[in-house]
Design a protein around this motif. Structure first.
Motif, PDB file in Angstrom:
ATOM      1  N   ASP A  47      86.307 132.551 -17.742  1.00 23.53           N
ATOM      2  CA  ASP A  47      86.311 132.793 -19.184  1.00 23.53           C
ATOM      3  C   ASP A  47      87.638 133.426 -19.601  1.00 23.53           C
ATOM      4  N   SER A  48      87.744 133.815 -20.882  1.00 25.97           N
ATOM      5  CA  SER A  48      89.029 134.292 -21.403  1.00 25.97           C
ATOM      6  C   SER A  48      89.503 135.578 -20.721  1.00 25.97           C
ATOM      7  N   SER A  49      88.571 136.342 -20.109  1.00 22.00           N
ATOM      8  CA  SER A  49      89.005 137.586 -19.448  1.00 22.00           C
ATOM      9  C   SER A  49      89.264 137.373 -17.955  1.00 22.00           C
ATOM     10  N   GLY A  50      89.121 136.133 -17.489  1.00 25.62           N
ATOM     11  CA  GLY A  50      89.405 135.839 -16.079  1.00 25.62           C
ATOM     12  C   GLY A  50      88.195 135.968 -15.171  1.00 25.62           C
ATOM     13  N   ALA A  51      87.014 136.255 -15.732  1.00 24.76           N
ATOM     14  CA  ALA A  51      85.802 136.332 -14.896  1.00 24.76           C
ATOM     15  C   ALA A  51      85.390 134.913 -14.502  1.00 24.76           C
ATOM     16  N   ALA A  52      85.092 134.721 -13.201  1.00 21.25           N
ATOM     17  CA  ALA A  52      84.744 133.373 -12.704  1.00 21.25           C
ATOM     18  C   ALA A  52      83.232 133.229 -12.553  1.00 21.25           C
ATOM     19  N   TYR A  53      82.735 132.060 -12.931  1.00 25.67           N
ATOM     20  CA  TYR A  53      81.297 131.768 -12.865  1.00 25.67           C
ATOM     21  C   TYR A  53      81.095 130.422 -12.180  1.00 25.67           C
ATOM     22  N   ASP A  54      79.924 130.272 -11.545  1.00 26.36           N
ATOM     23  CA  ASP A  54      79.584 128.998 -10.904  1.00 26.36           C
ATOM     24  C   ASP A  54      78.535 128.271 -11.736  1.00 26.36           C
ATOM     25  N   MET A  55      78.298 127.021 -11.343  1.00 26.95           N
ATOM     26  CA  MET A  55      77.291 126.229 -12.068  1.00 26.95           C
ATOM     27  C   MET A  55      75.905 126.609 -11.554  1.00 26.95           C
ATOM     28  N   GLY A  56      75.480 127.824 -11.823  1.00 17.97           N
ATOM     29  CA  GLY A  56      74.208 128.319 -11.299  1.00 17.97           C
ATOM     30  C   GLY A  56      74.432 129.004  -9.968  1.00 17.97           C
ATOM     31  N   SER A  57      73.342 129.506  -9.378  1.00  6.92           N
ATOM     32  CA  SER A  57      73.465 130.208  -8.089  1.00  6.92           C
ATOM     33  C   SER A  57      73.955 129.235  -7.033  1.00  6.92           C
ATOM     34  N   HIS A  58      75.178 129.373  -6.614  1.00  3.92           N
ATOM     35  CA  HIS A  58      75.690 128.521  -5.548  1.00  3.92           C
ATOM     36  C   HIS A  58      76.235 129.412  -4.443  1.00  3.92           C
ATOM     37  N   ILE A  59      75.351 129.796  -3.549  1.00  6.52           N
ATOM     38  CA  ILE A  59      75.698 130.731  -2.484  1.00  6.52           C
ATOM     39  C   ILE A  59      75.532 129.975  -1.168  1.00  6.52           C
ATOM     40  N   PRO A  60      76.621 129.423  -0.625  1.00  8.10           N
ATOM     41  CA  PRO A  60      76.456 128.561   0.546  1.00  8.10           C
ATOM     42  C   PRO A  60      76.015 129.331   1.782  1.00  8.10           C
ATOM     43  N   ASN A  61      75.277 128.643   2.635  1.00 15.06           N
ATOM     44  CA  ASN A  61      74.848 129.281   3.875  1.00 15.06           C
ATOM     45  C   ASN A  61      75.149 128.396   5.072  1.00 15.06           C
ATOM     46  N   ALA A  62      75.242 129.052   6.224  1.00 14.89           N
ATOM     47  CA  ALA A  62      75.497 128.327   7.467  1.00 14.89           C
ATOM     48  C   ALA A  62      74.331 127.378   7.722  1.00 14.89           C
ATOM     49  N   THR A  63      74.640 126.217   8.311  1.00 19.72           N
ATOM     50  CA  THR A  63      73.601 125.203   8.506  1.00 19.72           C
ATOM     51  C   THR A  63      72.944 125.303   9.879  1.00 19.72           C
ATOM     52  N   GLY A  64      73.604 126.006  10.805  1.00 20.93           N
ATOM     53  CA  GLY A  64      73.080 126.053  12.175  1.00 20.93           C
ATOM     54  C   GLY A  64      73.579 124.881  13.008  1.00 20.93           C
TER      55      GLY A  64
END
Ligand SMILES: Cc1cc2nc3c(=O)[nH]c(=O)nc-3n(C[C@H](O)[C@H](O)[C@H](O)COP(=O)(O)OP(=O)(O)OC[C@H]3O[C@@H](n4cnc5c(N)ncnc54)[C@H](O)[C@@H]3O)c2cc1C
Length: 458
Positions: A47-64
């Motif tokens: 946004d205009s203040s430089g805060a970054a957002y994702d397209m919803g909760s996108h928290i990647p995890n290890a697959t094993g």
């Protein structure tokens, strides 16, 4: 080795990882992406203040899967990443937060309803076999809890007029997999039985940990960038890796035509440049009906409804009131929001007090939700300080996200697979558009297994 070429269509996370895996098995790999950048849904906005957002909760995890995890998190030990050993999630239901569990607590229902529901829940001692979500829940949780907890959540996710009785188990219900209903001791004992294990969540952390030790389960590691660029940082790193591996990435391009002969795709023609690409193997992570149409086959279409994600990205001048949770479910039907992502808790450090609030709706409902109303809800839920001012933000509308998982959607998917696999055998259809799975880790594991199976068979 002979000069061989694989083509990957769709440059989301699935297509990029597939391109890297295929580069170890083919001489040339070309990746075609219709947008002007790769990354698909794994991209971030500022946004205009430089805060970054994702397209919803996108928290990647290890697959094993070692080969996959090496590709995905090669630099995860650097300070660019916050390694999250335990993802913290809670849920809002019955007008209050439970910050220790993602599952709604049935004891917050009116007492008579709760008691009636518990009676039903205890009487269902077998694991239901139904593939229909409503039937499954009614025969597992009982009709009272299904009607009072599950149905409002289904309506929130899939629409007020969602065809409840024809929804399948295929897509699951996001984070809603169990409920809390019985006292902690009773729950811990009952969860030794499969039918109760499937429907009840542990009430106490100690019981959960004991169960993990008993089943020899290790905690899944999650990762989030600390660089202030959101999850887009991950995609940038992956893109560099894909380029370094020698994969040719072509953006702003589509496939117009797919030639096939003797059960094999042989070449593709690109729509804009009209370039012809030889193709020994096609990995397709775009919508499957487009592949069928490009091959001159008639795709099944049917009544398939895709939900629109409306995401309010908001940054405040005061810290968020929840300083622990990485993301939160809002199961309470009083709010249209279904999930919140709390970035300062995810990055472990932040100059901003920012969050994303996700709503699923139909395209014509987008204008009925406003930023001031969403902020009021966040204040009344106790996530945002009543004195806080929203200093910056952005609103994102993403069409064609999750399909409403009806029996018809499943049948259309199945029919399209059959049409495709009866016609050619050197194509893999994968990714979230395949309709087989949608979560990042599941999508990547499915893609990995499909590639291994298909390339081993060559
Ligand atoms: C609102 C929302 C929240 C989510 N939250 C989570 C979560 O919390 N956890 C989780 O694990 N997953 C989550 N997901 C799912 C996650 O986004 C997917 O697992 C992931 O994006 C799958 O990657 P993909 O490459 O299959 O699809 P996409 O990211 O959609 O990428 C597909 C790519 O194909 C391209 N494309 C489409 N058509 C064509 C064409 N004809 N030609 C060329 N290219 C084409 C698109 O432009 C896009 O770049 C969420 C998804 C949404 C929508």
């Amino acid at each position: 080795m002979a000069n061989t070429q694989a083509v990957v269509v769709g440059g989301g996370i699935c297509g990029m990882v597939a391109a890297l895996l295929l580069k170890q098995r083919f001489t040339n790999v070309v990746l075609i992406e219709q947008a002007d950048t790769v990354g698909g849904l794994f991209c971030s906005v500022k946004d205009s203040s430089g805060a970054a957002y994702d397209m919803g909760s996108h928290i990647p995890n290890a697959t094993g899967v070692a080969e996959l995890d090496e590709i995905l998190f090669a630099d995860a030990d650097t300070s660019s990443w916050h390694k999250i050993a335990r993802l913290c999630s809670g849920n809002y239901f019955g007008g209050s937060w439970d910050l220790n569990s993602p599952f709604p607590d049935a004891s917050k229902l009116p007492q008579d309803m709760y008691q009636q529901g518990c009676g039903e829940l205890i009487n269902h001692t077998d694991l239901p076999e139904s593939n229909l979500l409503y039937d499954y829940c009614a025969n597992s949780l009982g009709v009272v809890f299904t009607e009072s907890i599950v149905v409002p959540i289904l309506r929130k996710l899939y629409g007020q007029d969602a065809p409840l009785k024809s929804l399948t188990m295929a897509a699951g219900l996001f984070g809603f997999t169990r409920i809390l209903a019985l006292p902690a001791d009773v729950t811990a004992t009952l969860k030794q039985l499969p039918a109760f294990d499937a429907k009840l969540g542990y009430q106490r952390e100690a019981d959960f940990q004991q169960r993990k030790a008993q089943d020899n389960l290790s905690e899944v590691t999650y990762y989030y960038p600390t660089t202030g660029e959101g999850i887009g940082y991950w995609v940038t790193q992956l893109q560099k890796r894909v380029e370094r591996a020698g994969v040719e990435i072509i953006t702003s391009e589509r496939v117009a035509n797919i030639a096939h002969h003797d059960k094999k795709v042989t070449s593709l023609v690109l729509a804009n440049s009209e370039r012809v690409l030889d193709c020994d193997f096609l990995f397709w992570s775009a919508p499957p009906f487009i592949a069928l149409a490009a091959m001159g086959l008639t795709p099944a279409r049917g009544q398939v409804t895709l939900r629109t994600a409306l995401i309010f990205h908001l940054n405040f001048d005061r810290p968020l009131l929840d300083k622990k949770s990485h993301y939160l479910w809002v199961w309470d039907p009083s709010s249209a929001i279904f999930r919140l992502t709390l970035y300062p808790n995810l990055t472990g450090q932040s100059n901003h007090n920012h969050l994303s609030a996700e709503i699923l709706c139909s395209p014509d409902e987008v204008d009925s939700f406003t930023q001031p109303e969403v902020i009021d809800e966040l204040v009344s839920m106790g996530i945002v300080d009543p004195q806080a001012k929203c200093v910056s933000g952005q609103t994102q509308v993403i069409n064609n996200t999750f399909p409403v998982p009806t029996t018809e959607f499943q049948a259309v998917n199945q029919q399209n697979y059959e049409t495709l696999s009866n016609c050619v055998d050197n194509v893999v259809v994968s990714g979230r558009f395949s309709g087989k799975c949608w979560r990042q880790a599941e999508v990547l594991i499915e893609a990995y297994e499909s590639i291994m199976q298909a390339t081993d068979a060559r």
